[in-house]
Write a protein that holds these residues in place. Structure first.
Motif, short mmCIF file in Angstrom:
data_model
loop_
_atom_site.label_atom_id
_atom_site.label_comp_id
_atom_site.label_asym_id
_atom_site.label_seq_id
_atom_site.Cartn_x
_atom_site.Cartn_y
_atom_site.Cartn_z
N VAL A 168 -2.68 10.17 8.19
CA VAL A 168 -1.83 9.20 7.39
C VAL A 168 -1.85 9.41 6.10
CG1 VAL A 168 -1.31 6.71 6.68
CG2 VAL A 168 -1.73 7.61 9.21
N VAL A 169 -0.90 9.58 5.29
CA VAL A 169 -0.98 9.99 3.88
C VAL A 169 -0.90 8.40 3.15
CG1 VAL A 169 1.34 10.53 3.54
CG2 VAL A 169 -0.51 11.17 1.94
N ILE A 170 -1.35 8.07 2.02
CA ILE A 170 -1.14 6.89 1.21
C ILE A 170 -0.56 7.20 -0.13
CG2 ILE A 170 -2.33 4.92 0.21
CD1 ILE A 170 -4.62 5.36 1.92
N GLU A 171 0.53 6.70 -0.57
CA GLU A 171 1.27 6.94 -1.54
C GLU A 171 1.24 5.48 -2.37
OE1 GLU A 171 5.06 8.67 -1.09
OE2 GLU A 171 4.31 10.60 -0.09
N PHE A 172 1.30 5.50 -3.47
CA PHE A 172 1.24 4.28 -4.48
C PHE A 172 2.61 4.28 -5.44
CE2 PHE A 172 0.76 2.58 -8.82
CZ PHE A 172 0.11 1.09 -8.61
N SER A 173 3.19 3.13 -5.35
CA SER A 173 4.28 2.77 -6.36
C SER A 173 4.10 1.65 -7.12
CB SER A 173 5.55 2.83 -5.71
OG SER A 173 5.41 1.47 -4.90
N SER A 174 4.38 1.87 -8.36
CA SER A 174 3.96 0.82 -9.48
C SER A 174 5.25 -0.49 -9.11
CB SER A 174 3.90 1.28 -10.81
OG SER A 174 5.34 1.64 -11.08
N PRO A 175 4.90 -1.59 -9.76
CA PRO A 175 6.17 -2.76 -9.46
C PRO A 175 7.57 -2.20 -9.97
CG PRO A 175 4.18 -3.69 -10.22
CD PRO A 175 3.80 -1.95 -10.45
N SER A 176 7.45 -1.50 -11.17
CA SER A 176 8.90 -1.11 -11.38
C SER A 176 9.36 0.06 -10.87
CB SER A 176 8.52 -0.48 -13.21
OG SER A 176 7.86 0.64 -13.18
N GLU A 177 8.80 0.78 -10.03
CA GLU A 177 9.28 1.67 -9.01
C GLU A 177 9.88 1.27 -7.80
OE1 GLU A 177 6.22 5.65 -10.06
OE2 GLU A 177 5.83 4.06 -8.70
N GLN B 290 -3.88 -2.59 8.68
CA GLN B 290 -3.66 -3.15 9.98
C GLN B 290 -2.77 -2.27 10.58
OE1 GLN B 290 -5.74 -5.17 11.39
NE2 GLN B 290 -6.64 -6.30 9.72
N GLY B 291 -2.28 -0.89 10.11
CA GLY B 291 -1.50 -0.19 10.61
C GLY B 291 0.06 -0.45 10.05
N GLU B 292 0.03 -1.14 9.08
CA GLU B 292 1.42 -1.53 8.39
C GLU B 292 2.06 -0.45 7.52
OE1 GLU B 292 -1.36 -4.32 6.17
OE2 GLU B 292 -1.47 -3.04 7.92
N GLN B 293 3.10 -0.28 7.40
CA GLN B 293 3.72 0.92 6.50
C GLN B 293 3.39 0.63 4.95
OE1 GLN B 293 7.95 1.02 7.88
NE2 GLN B 293 7.48 2.75 9.11
N GLN B 294 3.40 -0.85 4.67
CA GLN B 294 3.26 -0.87 3.20
C GLN B 294 1.96 -2.08 2.97
OE1 GLN B 294 6.93 -2.09 1.32
NE2 GLN B 294 7.80 -0.12 1.62
N MET B 295 1.61 -2.02 1.86
CA MET B 295 0.43 -3.07 1.76
C MET B 295 0.91 -3.51 0.04
SD MET B 295 -3.08 -2.14 3.59
CE MET B 295 -3.95 -3.86 2.92
N LEU B 296 1.01 -4.61 -0.06
CA LEU B 296 1.36 -5.44 -1.56
C LEU B 296 -0.07 -5.59 -1.99
CD1 LEU B 296 3.28 -6.18 -3.43
CD2 LEU B 296 3.27 -8.37 -2.45
N VAL C 100 2.31 -1.35 -4.78
CA VAL C 100 2.39 -1.09 -3.47
C VAL C 100 1.82 0.05 -3.06
CG1 VAL C 100 3.97 -1.35 -1.43
CG2 VAL C 100 4.65 -2.66 -3.50
N LEU C 101 0.97 0.06 -1.83
CA LEU C 101 0.66 1.36 -1.23
C LEU C 101 1.54 1.53 0.12
CD1 LEU C 101 -3.45 1.03 -1.19
CD2 LEU C 101 -1.87 2.22 -2.75
N HIS C 102 2.07 2.90 0.34
CA HIS C 102 2.86 3.17 1.40
C HIS C 102 2.24 4.41 2.35
CE1 HIS C 102 6.26 1.74 -0.99
NE2 HIS C 102 5.55 2.19 -1.96
N PHE C 103 2.13 3.89 3.42
CA PHE C 103 1.33 4.59 4.57
C PHE C 103 2.23 5.27 5.42
CE2 PHE C 103 -1.17 1.29 3.15
CZ PHE C 103 -2.45 1.55 3.34
N GLU C 104 2.18 6.66 5.48
CA GLU C 104 3.12 7.46 6.25
C GLU C 104 2.35 8.59 6.92
OE1 GLU C 104 6.04 8.96 3.66
OE2 GLU C 104 6.88 7.11 3.00
N PRO C 105 2.75 8.88 8.07
CA PRO C 105 2.03 9.97 9.00
C PRO C 105 2.62 11.27 8.47
CG PRO C 105 3.51 8.61 10.33
CD PRO C 105 3.93 8.12 9.10
N CYS C 106 1.70 12.10 8.41
CA CYS C 106 1.93 13.48 7.70
C CYS C 106 1.33 14.44 8.80
CB CYS C 106 1.21 13.61 6.46
SG CYS C 106 -0.82 13.43 6.43
N SER C 107 2.18 15.72 8.53
CA SER C 107 1.77 16.75 9.42
C SER C 107 0.93 17.92 8.75
CB SER C 107 3.07 17.46 10.02
OG SER C 107 3.66 17.74 9.05
N GLN C 108 0.84 17.84 7.51
CA GLN C 108 -0.02 18.68 6.34
C GLN C 108 -0.24 17.76 5.37
OE1 GLN C 108 2.35 21.68 4.94
NE2 GLN C 108 0.74 22.71 4.06
#
Length: 459
Positions: free
Chosen positions: A447-456, A340-346, A353-361
């Protein structure tokens, strides 16, 4: 030998001799107060090459906790000893005593607060060792449990790379009466924990109702049991050396063992080596009853079976001729989530967690999409649908790719399918991105999606 002389001898030997910091775990009770006062007195008598500190852990379990904290701070101020205090929150959990949870929380906080390469000294004494031995005997423990309390051990801090803290019990050969005599001789004032009178707790029941009878009949029982505990510890140490060597050829990876080799072991060696393996991983061993189920229910299960043997939040699982131990996680049912356009999705099930960030490349290593092109959906389950990974010349059902790639069943349950306009862009397997053959990197302003584990932790 006096209590001061006992401590003086131990300060002249390892591990205290080379410690730059000696930290007293100071509850405010008589045992830790005497230890603190005696160490301070020895530093006053002759120069010592260590900094003396005290740490008080505030559990909040008693209505007097604030008073104990204030008392400890005042005592340290009067002795000019550096003082730290920290609060911990203890919540009741099923199948675990409040005492055990408070102890674990206390040790974790002591490791976090103590300086690196310091020695945290604890006030447990010979009578405490007797209580611990009898409690372990009541539970049906073997040599390891009957070793009772260790005199010395080292803990590595998981939050600070390279940091390790030593723990040491210098009063383990000292009787409770010697400690009380010292306290009265020096007119010390200490805190009395009212919960110590509650015989609903097993240790208090032993202390007040059982030990006086035993000690009246056998005055030297504490010393004799301490000797038995030391003998058990020695035998366990020898057994650990053998286990270390026998386990090496059984290891398939850090968290798995070769299944065929395990099946050739006798039941006694199977149980012993599995316990040792779990201790290396920092996992509490299951009961003997659970271990007895391991071979018939897991090791000897049918080739096409996926058995699970669970205890206290851990599971034994079998895959690709290996026995794994994994943290139990909830099974994720077929779910579809819409971004829905959020910066993070649990992600569900504590996957991460998935992190959504605008990217230029565009970045080929991470999934990138254009939000204007349509809704992005995250799907769990539905692994019968066909998929063509990048670089593959054909498609087949996802579950067949999982089998080819050697993805265990418990990991398959956590795979995330990324779709846009019903097109499968690719899949995330434990954060690793596997794009589809026809996946096109997002355009500028995507938008680029990055993943982080619970420990990160993402900054």
């Amino acid at each position: 030998m006096s209590l001061l002389n006992i401590l003086k001898e131990q300060l002249s030997a390892e591990p205290l001799l080379s410690a730059t910091h000696i930290v007293v775990a100071y509850s405010g009770g008589v045992d830790s107060h005497v230890l603190l006062h005696a160490l301070h007195s020895l530093r006053q008598q002759e120069p010592r090459n260590f900094q003396l500190n005290a740490i008080h852990i505030h559990h909040g379990l008693s209505q007097h906790s604030d008073q104990w904290q204030a008392h400890c701070e005042q005592v340290c101020a009067s002795l000019d000893i550096e003082f730290q205090t920290a609060n911990v929150e203890v919540q009741s959990a099923p199948r675990q005593s409040l005492e055990a949870q408070a102890r674990e929380a206390r040790y974790n906080k002591l490791v976090a607060l103590a300086p690196a390469n310091s020695q945290v000294v604890l006030g447990q004494h010979q009578d405490d060792q007797l209580e611990t031995f009898l409690l372990q005997l009541k539970r049906g423990a073997g040599p390891k449990g009957l070793s009772a309390m260790n005199r010395a051990w080292v803990v590595h801090c998981p939050l600070q790379s390279g940091k390790q803290v030593g723990f040491y019990r210098p009063l383990l050969d000292t009787t409770q009466q010697m400690i009380l005599d010292y306290a009265q001789q020096h007119n010390l004032k200490w805190c009395e924990d009212e919960s110590n009178q509650n015989t609903d707790f097993e240790r208090n029941f032993l202390r007040h109702d059982v030990l006086p009878i035993l000690q009246n009949r056998w005055p030297e029982i504490a010393r004799s049991v301490a000797r038995s505990a030391a003998l058990c510890a020695g035998q366990q140490s020898l057994l650990d050396e053998i286990c270390h060597e026998k386990l090496k050829p059984l290891k398939a990876s850090a968290d798995s063992l070769h299944l065929p080799a395990l099946k050739q072991l006798s039941q006694s060696w199977l149980h012993q080596l599995v316990r040792y393996w779990l201790s290396e991983l920092g996992i509490q061993s299951p009961s003997e009853a659970v271990l007895k189920q391991l071979k018939p229910e897991v090791l000897d299960a049918a080739a096409d079976a996926t058995p699970i043997l669970q205890w206290q939040g851990w599971q034994f699982r079998r895959f690709d001729q290996q026995l794994f131990v994994i943290k139990a996680k909830p099974v994720i049912d077929n779910q579809v989530l819409v971004w829905q356009g959020e910066q993070q999705m649990l992600l569900p099930g504590g996957i991460g967690v998935l992190h959504f960030e605008p990217c230029s490349q565009a970045d080929a290593e991470s999934p990138t999409f254009d939000p204007i092109a349509g809704d992005l959906t995250l799907q769990f389950g539905g692994y019968s649908q066909r998929f063509t990974p990048k670089g593959a010349g054909h498609s087949k059902p996802l579950k067949q790719w999982f089998k080819q790639w050697g993805i265990p069943p418990w990991v398959r349950n956590q795979v995330v399918l990324l779709k846009q306009n019903e097109q499968l862009l690719g899949i995330l397997i434990q954060g690793a991105w596997h794009p589809a053959q026809d996946y096109i990197l997002g355009t500028r302003d995507a938008v680029v999606i990055e993943f982080s584990s619970p420990s990160e932790q993402k900054g």
